[in-house]
Structures are given as C-alpha cells and as structure tokens.
Design an enzyme around this catalytic site. Structure first.
Site, PDB file in Angstrom:
ATOM      1  N   THR A   1      -3.306   6.136   1.699  1.00 16.36           N
ATOM      2  CA  THR A   1      -3.153   6.170   3.156  1.00 16.36           C
ATOM      3  C   THR A   1      -3.642   7.486   3.742  1.00 16.36           C
ATOM      4  OG1 THR A   1      -1.304   4.655   3.019  1.00 16.36           O
ATOM      5  CG2 THR A   1      -1.414   5.980   5.004  1.00 16.36           C
TER       6      THR A   1
ATOM      7  N   TYR B   1      -3.373  -0.724   8.499  1.00 15.25           N
ATOM      8  CA  TYR B   1      -4.587   0.080   8.361  1.00 15.25           C
ATOM      9  C   TYR B   1      -5.198  -0.231   7.006  1.00 15.25           C
ATOM     10  CZ  TYR B   1      -1.371   2.504   5.382  1.00 15.25           C
ATOM     11  OH  TYR B   1      -0.465   2.753   4.391  1.00 15.25           O
TER      12      TYR B   1
ATOM     13  N   THR C   1       0.692   6.533  -1.871  1.00 16.65           N
ATOM     14  CA  THR C   1       2.101   6.817  -2.155  1.00 16.65           C
ATOM     15  C   THR C   1       2.751   5.757  -3.044  1.00 16.65           C
ATOM     16  OG1 THR C   1       2.784   5.714  -0.117  1.00 16.65           O
ATOM     17  CG2 THR C   1       2.414   8.087   0.007  1.00 16.65           C
ATOM     18  N   ASP C   2       2.154   4.573  -3.144  1.00 16.28           N
ATOM     19  CA  ASP C   2       2.816   3.483  -3.875  1.00 16.28           C
ATOM     20  C   ASP C   2       2.956   3.770  -5.374  1.00 16.28           C
ATOM     21  OD1 ASP C   2       2.962   2.193  -1.483  1.00 16.28           O
ATOM     22  OD2 ASP C   2       1.468   0.663  -1.926  1.00 16.28           O
TER      23      ASP C   2
ATOM     24  N   LYS D   1       9.734   6.735  -4.738  1.00 11.17           N
ATOM     25  CA  LYS D   1       9.576   6.305  -3.338  1.00 11.17           C
ATOM     26  C   LYS D   1      10.791   5.473  -2.956  1.00 11.17           C
ATOM     27  CE  LYS D   1       6.106   4.342  -0.240  1.00 11.17           C
ATOM     28  NZ  LYS D   1       4.751   3.775  -0.122  1.00 11.17           N
TER      29      LYS D   1
ATOM     30  N   GLU E   1      26.746  -0.219 -22.704  1.00 11.57           N
ATOM     31  CA  GLU E   1      27.456  -1.326 -23.373  1.00 11.57           C
ATOM     32  C   GLU E   1      26.682  -1.784 -24.620  1.00 11.57           C
ATOM     33  OE1 GLU E   1      28.252  -5.578 -21.544  1.00 11.57           O
ATOM     34  OE2 GLU E   1      28.834  -3.960 -20.178  1.00 11.57           O
TER      35      GLU E   1
HETATM   36  C1  SIN Z   1       0.120   4.703   0.798  1.00 14.88           C
HETATM   37  O1  SIN Z   1      -0.724   5.490   0.419  1.00 14.88           O
HETATM   38  O2  SIN Z   1       1.084   5.098   1.489  1.00 14.88           O
HETATM   39  C2  SIN Z   1       0.119   3.237   0.507  1.00 14.88           C
HETATM   40  C3  SIN Z   1      -1.142   2.745  -0.089  1.00 14.88           C
HETATM   41  C4  SIN Z   1      -1.431   3.317  -1.435  1.00 14.88           C
HETATM   42  O3  SIN Z   1      -0.512   3.570  -2.212  1.00 14.88           O
HETATM   43  O4  SIN Z   1      -2.622   3.507  -1.726  1.00 14.88           O
END
Ligand code: SIN
Length: 362
Positions: free
Chosen positions: A48, A61, A127-128, A200, A321
């Site tokens: 992103t 986007y 971020t993923d 995340k 357990e």
């Molecule tokens: C992001 O970057 O926030 C989502 C898309 C990705 O992980 O490339």
C-alpha cells in the site's frame, strides 16, 4: 592489494545496485562516500505504501503501483538524514509474496552488510505479510546492522497518507547507531516493534500493529528512536540459521482448528508430502481427535508438527494439555511465525526435541 580491494568492492556495489532491472539509483559516487551521513539502502517490494487510487478519499486502491523513485520523491526530508539508494526488488501486493523474493531479500542484505556497502537497510513492504517477512529475516540475516521494515495502511494518493512519515521514521531508525543489534524491526505509526512478536491487529486502521506478548520495543519521535525494551529472543547476528547455498526451503503449512474440525485439510497436506504442519489450535494449543489422529498418521510418514494457538496472546508453553514431546509447542509464536521457524528448523534437524529448543530460543 588495496587498489584491488577497492576495485572488487566497487564491482560488487555496481553488481548489487544494478541487479534488478527496476534499479532506481546509481551506485555510491565519490562525493557521496565522503558524505558523513549514514548510508541507508531501501529495498522496495510493493504494498500500500506504493499503492494508488483514483481519488484522494477513495478507500479501495491498487497496491504496488509506485516505483521506489516515486515514493522517495514524496519524502524529500529523508535526504537530510541519510545517503539513500533505492533498489526495486519487486512491486507486489504482499499476499503474493514468494519464497524467491525472501531469498533475494536475504541475499541482497547479506551482500550489502558483508561488503560494508551500507549502514542500515529499510524494506518497504505490504502490511499483510509484513510480520512474516520481518520474522524470516530476523532469523536469517546474520548481521548486527539495522534492518527496518515499513509500509502504509493508506495509499500514496490518500488525503492523508501514512506511508511518507512511516518511511521517514524507518530511515531515521536504520540510520541510528542506537538501532544496532536489536533484530529486525517493524516501524509503523511511530512504534518500533520487534520481528519476533509484531502482528497485524487491524485490517484497515493506521494503528494496525502490536506486539501482543511483550509490547513495543520503543517509538520514534522527531526522527529519534526511544527504546524501552530489548528484543527477548535470539536473532540476526546470533542466529544459527544459515541460508548460504540454499535455493529452496522446506515446505511447511498451517491447519486451523475450530468446532468439530475435519481432518480433510491436514490429511491432504500429509498426502501432498508437506515437510511440516503448524496446528493453529484453540486455546492453549488444543485440537480435536480428528486432527490428533491425522497427526499420528503424518508422524509415521515423517511430517513434523507444531502446536500453536489461534489466540492472539499468551502463546503455547510446556504446560499445554497432554503435552507430548513429539509435538513441540510454539511459545509466543503465532501460527504464521511458527511456520517460518519450523521451516528453518527443518533445514537443520527433524528431531522434535531439537526443534522444541529452537522454539524456546528464537
Ligand atoms: C497493505 O500494504 O496494507 C495491504 C496490501 C499488501 O499487503 O500488499
């Protein structure tokens, strides 16, 4: 001899910095090498932070659109704090991350630090999958110089994008002498987060990352890192895992436990010759009889298993357990991180007792 060493170094530098067809900048020149600012290389992978929409208020986007050159133009302030070089490693949405890109990132960082071509590395990343790439590099980059990963929750075209300040913070951290030997770090929303714990926790908000077990390492303020804890686990320069000479990694997968879980997925993985499976168990790493029976079957075929949990905090420890030493427990590792540690453990051993020791240490 000295002349040869210098020549060899510049050949390595040119090779490295022109390796990708998308290379954005030229190698360090004489004027730059005389510059006293720390040398930071930015490895861009997409996400992103490189994303674009058709309007500044649109929520959806396309990730991985801008080149590293275009991203750098949005943050002219970072030229004041570091000598910068950008390398475009990929330009993908991170859900499309591939083993080959991880190995390329590792190789590039190892070369840069081994040949003293920079003082710190920043990776721009979606971020993923960010926490997974961070943990993979935390276990495999055997250097103490800083590696910092950042990204954005809002696209570059947003009315108020978070990417530029995240990138400024990441470069400032990578350039800081105080950032040495702290393991790979994620910088998002002013927080400095350790690769071994970061995850995340929000799908859309700009405050999307946490260290649920140990809390953040610190935060960034006006381009200065303020640390309030050390990373708890062995990492980077002290890691036993060595990728030199490896062109592929063991295949490891994750199976999720839930009410009346079926054994279809786990048996399919066993039949597809996976090397190891992480069970994302319920509670303190528990799973039902169907999964337990499949684990017995997989074990007889040489498949390794790890007990982890789908719960965000607390992890799975030796008090789980019916603890059975054939199925190591993950401690604070989320299923997605346990999968990476299992993958790397299997490059060294198949002995579950040895693998359990790695899960206690890393
Ligand atoms: C992001 O970057 O926030 C989502 C898309 C990705 O992980 O490339």
């Amino acid at each position: 001899m000295r002349q040869f060493a210098l020549l060899a170094l510049s050949v390595i530098a040119v090779t490295l910095l022109t390796h990708s067809p998308l290379t954005a900048r030229t190698p360090l020149d004489k004027q730059e090498s005389e510059n006293k600012k720390p040398r930071v290389v930015i490895l861009a992978t997409g996400g992103t932070i490189a994303g674009a929409a058709t309007s500044s208020t649109q929520a959806s986007y396309k990730p991985g659109v801008l080149s590293i050159e275009q991203i750098l133009k949005t943050v002219p302030e970072i030229e004041k704090i570091a000598q910068l070089k950008g390398i475009q490693v990929s330009n993908i949405a991170s859900q499309n991350m591939e083993e080959g890109i991880w190995l390329e990132l590792w190789r590039t960082i190892d070369n840069l630090f081994t040949h003293d071509l920079c003082d710190g590395v920043v990776i721009t990343h979606g971020t993923d999958i960010m926490e997974e790439s961070a943990y993979f590099l935390n276990l495999t980059v055997r250097h103490s110089r800083p590696v910092v990963i950042t990204g954005a929750m809002r696209a570059s075209t947003s009315l108020s994008p978070d990417g530029p300040f995240n990138l400024f913070n990441a470069v400032a951290l990578a350039a800081s002498p105080n950032a040495q030997n702290r393991g790979v770090m994620v910088v998002m929303n002013d927080y400095i987060l350790s690769a071994d714990d970061v995850t995340k926790t929000n799908t859309v908000n700009t405050d999307a990352f946490e260290c649920p077990n140990f809390g953040p390492l610190g935060y960034m303020r006006g381009g200065t890192p303020l640390f309030f804890r050390e990373s708890r686990q062995t990492h980077t320069a002290s890691s036993i895992f060595n990728l030199k000479g490896l062109t592929s990694l063991p295949k490891t997968d994750i199976v999720y436990a839930y009410a009346f879980s079926s054994d279809i997925a786990i048996n399919a993985l066993i039949d597809a010759s996976t090397d190891g499976v992480v069970i994302a168990g319920v509670g303190h790493g528990n799973y039902n009889k169907a999964i337990a029976a499949a684990m017995e079957r997989g074990s007889s075929k040489g498949v390794a298993f790890i007990r982890s949990s789908r719960i965000l905090g607390g992890g799975v420890d030796l008090s789980a357990e019916d603890y059975d030493s054939r199925w190591p427990v993950s401690f604070n590792k989320s299923p997605q991180k346990a999968r990476i540690l299992l993958m790397l453990s299997l490059t060294l051993t198949k002995d579950p007792k040895e693998i359990q020791k790695f899960f206690m240490e890393y």
